[in-house]
Design a protein around this motif. Structure first.
Motif, PDB file in Angstrom:
ATOM      1  N   ASN A  76       0.448   2.550  14.777  1.00 48.85           N
ATOM      2  CA  ASN A  76       1.320   1.632  14.415  1.00 48.85           C
ATOM      3  C   ASN A  76       1.881   1.659  12.824  1.00 48.85           C
ATOM      4  O   ASN A  76       3.032   1.376  12.996  1.00 48.85           O
ATOM      5  N   VAL A  77       1.125   2.326  12.085  1.00 54.93           N
ATOM      6  CA  VAL A  77       1.466   2.577  10.605  1.00 54.93           C
ATOM      7  C   VAL A  77       2.744   3.543  10.799  1.00 54.93           C
ATOM      8  O   VAL A  77       3.917   3.399  10.181  1.00 54.93           O
ATOM      9  N   LYS A  78       2.658   4.807  11.551  1.00 54.05           N
ATOM     10  CA  LYS A  78       3.714   5.833  11.897  1.00 54.05           C
ATOM     11  C   LYS A  78       4.986   5.241  12.515  1.00 54.05           C
ATOM     12  O   LYS A  78       5.858   5.541  11.967  1.00 54.05           O
ATOM     13  N   GLN A  79       4.761   4.308  13.335  1.00 50.70           N
ATOM     14  CA  GLN A  79       5.826   3.893  14.034  1.00 50.70           C
ATOM     15  C   GLN A  79       6.582   2.960  12.917  1.00 50.70           C
ATOM     16  O   GLN A  79       7.889   2.828  13.013  1.00 50.70           O
ATOM     17  N   ALA A  80       5.762   2.054  12.420  1.00 46.91           N
ATOM     18  CA  ALA A  80       6.497   0.934  11.190  1.00 46.91           C
ATOM     19  C   ALA A  80       7.271   1.960  10.294  1.00 46.91           C
ATOM     20  O   ALA A  80       8.626   1.586   9.972  1.00 46.91           O
ATOM     21  N   MET A  81       6.796   3.115   9.885  1.00 46.10           N
ATOM     22  CA  MET A  81       7.485   3.822   8.929  1.00 46.10           C
ATOM     23  C   MET A  81       8.729   4.412   9.384  1.00 46.10           C
ATOM     24  O   MET A  81       9.639   4.557   8.776  1.00 46.10           O
ATOM     25  N   THR A  82       8.632   4.631  10.624  1.00 44.64           N
ATOM     26  CA  THR A  82       9.876   5.260  11.578  1.00 44.64           C
ATOM     27  C   THR A  82      11.124   4.183  11.124  1.00 44.64           C
ATOM     28  O   THR A  82      12.074   4.587  11.238  1.00 44.64           O
ATOM     29  N   PHE A  83      10.794   3.049  11.262  1.00 46.50           N
ATOM     30  CA  PHE A  83      11.718   2.102  11.243  1.00 46.50           C
ATOM     31  C   PHE A  83      12.076   1.418   9.650  1.00 46.50           C
ATOM     32  O   PHE A  83      12.690   0.460   9.310  1.00 46.50           O
ATOM     33  N   GLY A  84      11.359   2.414   8.542  1.00 48.64           N
ATOM     34  CA  GLY A  84      11.620   2.232   7.381  1.00 48.64           C
ATOM     35  C   GLY A  84      10.794   0.976   6.694  1.00 48.64           C
ATOM     36  O   GLY A  84      11.075   0.318   5.683  1.00 48.64           O
ATOM     37  N   MET A  85       9.575   0.675   7.347  1.00 46.35           N
ATOM     38  CA  MET A  85       8.701  -0.374   6.967  1.00 46.35           C
ATOM     39  C   MET A  85       7.467   0.229   6.410  1.00 46.35           C
ATOM     40  O   MET A  85       6.821   0.972   7.150  1.00 46.35           O
ATOM     41  N   ARG A  86       6.902  -0.558   5.098  1.00 45.61           N
ATOM     42  CA  ARG A  86       5.629  -0.115   4.776  1.00 45.61           C
ATOM     43  C   ARG A  86       4.661  -1.182   5.438  1.00 45.61           C
ATOM     44  O   ARG A  86       4.996  -2.099   6.211  1.00 45.61           O
ATOM     45  N   SER A  87       3.412  -0.826   5.550  1.00 46.94           N
ATOM     46  CA  SER A  87       2.229  -1.489   6.253  1.00 46.94           C
ATOM     47  C   SER A  87       1.231  -1.951   5.368  1.00 46.94           C
ATOM     48  O   SER A  87       0.774  -1.256   4.388  1.00 46.94           O
ATOM     49  N   VAL A  88       0.915  -3.094   5.667  1.00 48.19           N
ATOM     50  CA  VAL A  88      -0.722  -3.648   5.167  1.00 48.19           C
ATOM     51  C   VAL A  88      -1.518  -3.599   6.418  1.00 48.19           C
ATOM     52  O   VAL A  88      -1.313  -4.099   7.285  1.00 48.19           O
ATOM     53  N   VAL A  89      -2.642  -2.833   6.257  1.00 47.38           N
ATOM     54  CA  VAL A  89      -3.680  -2.607   7.184  1.00 47.38           C
ATOM     55  C   VAL A  89      -4.849  -3.319   7.047  1.00 47.38           C
ATOM     56  O   VAL A  89      -5.586  -2.951   6.091  1.00 47.38           O
ATOM     57  N   TYR A  90      -5.430  -4.171   8.102  1.00 42.30           N
ATOM     58  CA  TYR A  90      -6.800  -4.482   7.894  1.00 42.30           C
ATOM     59  C   TYR A  90      -7.655  -4.104   9.242  1.00 42.30           C
ATOM     60  O   TYR A  90      -7.259  -4.722  10.085  1.00 42.30           O
ATOM     61  N   ILE A 136     -12.957   0.982   9.120  1.00 42.00           N
ATOM     62  CA  ILE A 136     -11.836   2.027   9.317  1.00 42.00           C
ATOM     63  C   ILE A 136     -12.797   3.403   8.555  1.00 42.00           C
ATOM     64  O   ILE A 136     -13.293   3.168   7.737  1.00 42.00           O
ATOM     65  N   SER A 137     -12.535   4.419   9.401  1.00 44.16           N
ATOM     66  CA  SER A 137     -13.203   5.519   8.938  1.00 44.16           C
ATOM     67  C   SER A 137     -12.456   6.403   7.745  1.00 44.16           C
ATOM     68  O   SER A 137     -11.122   6.038   7.760  1.00 44.16           O
ATOM     69  N   ILE A 138     -13.047   6.894   6.972  1.00 45.74           N
ATOM     70  CA  ILE A 138     -12.635   7.813   5.783  1.00 45.74           C
ATOM     71  C   ILE A 138     -11.487   8.871   6.311  1.00 45.74           C
ATOM     72  O   ILE A 138     -10.657   8.817   5.962  1.00 45.74           O
ATOM     73  N   ASP A 139     -11.937   9.341   7.565  1.00 47.68           N
ATOM     74  CA  ASP A 139     -10.820  10.265   8.172  1.00 47.68           C
ATOM     75  C   ASP A 139      -9.493   9.497   8.375  1.00 47.68           C
ATOM     76  O   ASP A 139      -8.372  10.409   8.341  1.00 47.68           O
ATOM     77  N   THR A 140      -9.493   8.357   8.998  1.00 48.57           N
ATOM     78  CA  THR A 140      -8.427   7.889   9.294  1.00 48.57           C
ATOM     79  C   THR A 140      -7.608   7.398   8.220  1.00 48.57           C
ATOM     80  O   THR A 140      -6.283   7.468   7.950  1.00 48.57           O
ATOM     81  N   VAL A 141      -8.373   6.969   7.034  1.00 47.06           N
ATOM     82  CA  VAL A 141      -7.630   6.619   5.708  1.00 47.06           C
ATOM     83  C   VAL A 141      -6.954   7.914   5.168  1.00 47.06           C
ATOM     84  O   VAL A 141      -6.032   7.762   4.524  1.00 47.06           O
ATOM     85  N   THR A 142      -7.655   8.960   5.352  1.00 47.55           N
ATOM     86  CA  THR A 142      -7.283  10.488   4.900  1.00 47.55           C
ATOM     87  C   THR A 142      -5.929  10.664   5.625  1.00 47.55           C
ATOM     88  O   THR A 142      -4.863  11.282   4.973  1.00 47.55           O
ATOM     89  N   ALA A 143      -5.867  10.582   7.025  1.00 48.12           N
ATOM     90  CA  ALA A 143      -4.789  10.768   7.670  1.00 48.12           C
ATOM     91  C   ALA A 143      -3.587   9.978   7.444  1.00 48.12           C
ATOM     92  O   ALA A 143      -2.478  10.377   7.193  1.00 48.12           O
TER      93      ALA A 143
END
Length: 138
Positions: free
Chosen positions: A62-76, A80-87
């Motif tokens: 979802n974050v990757k897709q939003a950035m494709t459209f030029g939008m930043r994300s706020v994620v809750y 969430i795992s540290i691996d996902t945050v690192t990625a």
């Protein structure tokens, strides 16, 4: 802030205002296709943030897709795992865009902290008191 689109798999077709228990409808239908919503709202220059309250399995995409459209994300996303945050961090760095990962439902807390900072210039003591099942004082 203004709501400009909503995605959900359960409340499809309902008005987002009704889905959020608002007094009046916002005349924005909830749809199930994230790409369609992002494509539609990306046409507006005013839209720049996507707020994602979704399950862990789709947050990176979802974050990757939003950035494709030029939008930043706020994620809750709870737990969430540290691996996902690192990625997410690595992806955001490559994209030169930011993403705020909120590990607890603290968006409201962050806003209260900013209000407290502003109030601290006018008062000797300022504190935030949270009440709930696990009440704490900050």
């Amino acid at each position: 802030m203004e709501v400009t689109g909503a995605v959900d798999s359960v409340l499809v077709g309902e008005d987002v205002g009704k889905g959020c228990n608002m007094e009046e409808p916002l005349e924005i239908p909830i749809i199930s296709d994230l790409t369609m919503v992002l494509g539609s709202i990306s046409q507006s220059k005013a839209v720049s943030v996507v707020i994602d309250f979704i399950d862990l399995s789709t947050v990176y995409d979802n974050v990757k897709q939003a950035m494709t459209f030029g939008m930043r994300s706020v994620v809750y996303v709870p737990r969430i795992s540290i691996d996902t945050v690192t990625a997410l961090s690595a992806f955001c760095e490559k994209a030169s865009m930011g993403c705020l990962v909120v590990l607890t439902l603290s968006v409201g807390s962050l806003l209260l902290q900013q209000a407290t900072i502003s109030a601290s210039f006018h008062y000797k003591n300022v504190e935030i008191v949270e009440s709930g099942p696990n009440a704490s004082v900050t």
